[in-house]
Motif scaffolding. Structure first.
Motif, short mmCIF file in Angstrom:
data_model
loop_
_atom_site.label_atom_id
_atom_site.label_comp_id
_atom_site.label_asym_id
_atom_site.label_seq_id
_atom_site.Cartn_x
_atom_site.Cartn_y
_atom_site.Cartn_z
N PHE A 130 0.83 -1.20 0.00
CA PHE A 130 0.00 0.00 0.00
C PHE A 130 0.87 1.26 0.00
CE2 PHE A 130 -2.05 3.41 2.40
CZ PHE A 130 -3.18 3.60 1.65
N LYS A 131 0.51 2.22 -0.85
CA LYS A 131 1.17 3.51 -0.90
C LYS A 131 0.13 4.59 -0.63
CE LYS A 131 4.84 2.26 -4.19
NZ LYS A 131 5.46 2.58 -5.49
N TRP A 132 0.55 5.60 0.14
CA TRP A 132 -0.39 6.65 0.48
C TRP A 132 -0.74 7.50 -0.73
CZ3 TRP A 132 -3.74 7.64 4.08
CH2 TRP A 132 -4.27 8.91 4.19
N LEU A 133 0.25 7.96 -1.47
CA LEU A 133 -0.01 8.79 -2.63
C LEU A 133 -0.54 7.95 -3.79
CD1 LEU A 133 3.07 11.21 -2.66
CD2 LEU A 133 0.73 11.71 -1.93
N ILE A 134 -1.66 8.37 -4.33
CA ILE A 134 -2.24 7.64 -5.46
C ILE A 134 -1.42 7.87 -6.72
CG2 ILE A 134 -4.29 7.43 -6.91
CD1 ILE A 134 -5.97 8.24 -4.50
N TYR A 135 -0.93 9.11 -6.88
CA TYR A 135 -0.13 9.46 -8.05
C TYR A 135 1.30 9.79 -7.61
CZ TYR A 135 -4.89 10.26 -9.77
OH TYR A 135 -6.21 10.11 -10.09
N GLU A 136 2.24 9.52 -8.49
CA GLU A 136 3.64 9.86 -8.22
C GLU A 136 3.87 11.33 -8.59
OE1 GLU A 136 5.77 8.01 -6.74
OE2 GLU A 136 4.63 6.14 -6.69
N ASN A 137 3.38 12.20 -7.73
CA ASN A 137 3.44 13.63 -8.04
C ASN A 137 4.02 14.46 -6.91
OD1 ASN A 137 1.36 13.46 -6.19
ND2 ASN A 137 -0.25 14.09 -7.61
N ASN A 138 4.67 13.81 -5.94
CA ASN A 138 5.23 14.51 -4.78
C ASN A 138 4.17 15.34 -4.05
OD1 ASN A 138 7.90 13.59 -4.90
ND2 ASN A 138 8.45 15.13 -6.43
N GLY A 139 2.94 14.83 -4.05
CA GLY A 139 1.88 15.50 -3.30
C GLY A 139 1.40 16.79 -3.91
N SER A 140 1.54 16.96 -5.23
CA SER A 140 1.09 18.18 -5.89
C SER A 140 0.35 17.81 -7.17
CB SER A 140 2.27 19.11 -6.20
OG SER A 140 1.84 20.27 -6.87
N TYR A 141 -0.97 17.84 -7.11
CA TYR A 141 -1.79 17.43 -8.24
C TYR A 141 -1.62 18.42 -9.39
CZ TYR A 141 -5.87 15.72 -10.79
OH TYR A 141 -6.71 15.19 -11.74
N ASN A 142 -1.17 17.90 -10.53
CA ASN A 142 -0.93 18.73 -11.73
C ASN A 142 0.01 19.90 -11.48
OD1 ASN A 142 -2.51 17.17 -13.41
ND2 ASN A 142 -4.33 18.43 -13.23
N GLY A 143 0.80 19.79 -10.41
CA GLY A 143 1.73 20.87 -10.08
C GLY A 143 1.08 22.09 -9.47
N TRP A 144 -0.21 21.98 -9.09
CA TRP A 144 -0.92 23.13 -8.54
C TRP A 144 -0.36 23.59 -7.20
CZ3 TRP A 144 -6.62 21.07 -9.35
CH2 TRP A 144 -6.90 21.03 -10.73
N PHE A 145 0.24 22.68 -6.45
CA PHE A 145 0.64 22.99 -5.09
C PHE A 145 2.15 22.91 -4.90
CE2 PHE A 145 -3.60 21.14 -5.20
CZ PHE A 145 -4.34 22.13 -4.58
#
Length: 415
Positions: A130-145
């Motif tokens: 199990f991984k917490w992040l659904i996407y491999e995005n460093n916790g920033s959806y589409n780079g918004w954050f």
């Protein structure tokens, strides 16, 4: 017994000494660093246990008639001691694990025997855990954050926040008013024939206002969909929930009037009770959204998230456009109609307050356990990786209770 009392009275000081550097004399006994760490874990567990027994023995629980207010004598210090010690224990186990990993000798004698392996899970299957992040995005959806620090987007939740959420969720379950009661104001008004103000001689002004608010809510969302192209984040934002509740309350109470007028009495009464149950949460959410967005979140995003220049001017234009003006400014006066202003207003009860807290509870579950995993962090002041989030959580709960009292004061002036 007196000796035990003296010891337990000094337990907070003992905890502080443990957290800062351990008990005196650890090095005098000749123990190595690893044994000293383990000893600290045992002592802290003993201290917390003793302090828990002492605190519970002196605790006094009383509940009000509504079952929502819990007064305790020593739960706050116990609560603080448990979460501080839990945080310390977790940190110590992390250090122990890292020390063991560094000191473990590297075997050059072939494959490790099965009973001596670090994990019984085959290495080939470790990637499927199990991984917490659904996407491999460093916790920033589409780079918004990307403008947020990485520690606010990725990492473990603060133990303070975890315990606070558990406390809040448990209170929602255990302190639900029994029974829940909501006055079917619209139904009772139609049955009693008290409605005297009519719009064009056909429809009561209250029903006409509810119909207008409901239709306007649909028009605003449809217009945003056609002009902006996508409003994917709107339904999962707290603003979206607020707008949905605002429009739904008006639509349901209009439907209650229509059903009761056409002698579908059972349906009319049911709809009237449902609409009445979300009056408080509709107006309070609208007030909170209007205040927090315009005076807290908008300045933060404008000055810290958007770079100066054309992008900042575009964001300013977007914020004061048709869609954003409706959901962040006009939402509040729209929510006032027929909740605290009108001929069918009523006083709010603790059942209404419980529904408002339930909506906060449900949204927090979506925000912390769905949106956080996707990398959506709309509200940095509620970052679960910071202990200061506890203040934000209980600050909002206190704000809702304060507004609950103030709405009733305003209603009393108009009744």
């Amino acid at each position: 017994m007196q000796d035990c009392s003296r010891r337990t009275s000094n337990l907070p000081l003992m905890l502080l000494r443990l957290l800062l550097g351990g008990l005196d004399g650890g090095s005098e006994n000749g123990k190595n660093e690893k044994d000293s760490e383990r000893e600290r874990v045992k002592v802290i567990a003993s201290v917390v246990t003793l302090y828990s027994i002492q605190s519970f023995s002196r605790s006094c629980f009383t509940a009000s008639q509504n079952g929502l207010l819990l007064l305790t004598a020593h739960i706050p210090p116990l609560f603080l001691a448990v979460i501080i010690s839990a945080h310390s224990v977790l940190n110590m186990f992390d250090r122990l694990s890292s020390q063991n990993a560094k000191s473990r000798p590297v075997s050059r004698g072939g494959a490790t025997p099965y009973h001596r392996r670090e994990s019984f899970i085959p290495q080939a299957n470790r990637g499927k855990q199990f991984k917490w992040l659904i996407y491999e995005n460093n916790g920033s959806y589409n780079g918004w954050f990307d403008w947020l620090p990485i520690w606010m987007r990725v990492g473990y939740f603060s133990p303070f926040v975890i315990v606070s959420l558990m406390f809040f969720y448990s209170a929602i379950f255990w302190y639900r008013p029994q029974p829940l009661h909501f006055e079917a104001t619209v139904y009772e008004t139609v049955i009693s024939g008290k409605e005297v103000d009519y719009f064009l001689g056909r429809m009561p002004k209250t029903a006409a206002a509810d119909l207008s608010i409901f239709l306007w809510g649909i028009i605003v969302v449809a217009h945003a969909k056609m002009t902006l192209g996508s409003i994917g984040a709107f339904p999962i934002s707290f603003t979206g929930w607020s707008w949905l509740l605002l429009s739904s309350r008006a639509g349901i109470e209009f439907a209650a009037w229509a059903a009761t007028t056409h002698e579908f009495l059972a349906l009319g009464k049911l709809l009237a009770m449902i609409g009445s149950s979300i009056r408080l949460v509709a107006i309070t959410n609208a007030c909170v959204v209007c205040t927090i967005w315009n005076f807290i979140l908008f300045p933060i995003i404008y000055f810290f998230s958007i770079p100066a220049g054309e992008k900042r001017r575009s964001f300013l234009k977007f914020n004061f456009g048709f869609f954003m003006t409706n959901i962040h400014v006009l939402n509040f006066p729209m929510a006032i109609i027929n909740t605290v202003y009108g001929s069918q207003i009523r006083l709010f009860t603790f059942s209404d307050l419980w529904v408002a807290y339930l909506v906060i509870c449900l949204y927090s579950i979506v925000y912390y356990f769905v949106m956080d995993r996707m990398g959506m962090h709309f509200y940095p002041i509620f970052c679960p990786r910071s202990a200061f989030c506890v203040g934000s959580i209980f600050g909002v709960l206190g704000l809702y209770y304060y507004l609950f009292l103030k709405w009733n004061e305003l209603i009393l002036l108009r009744m």
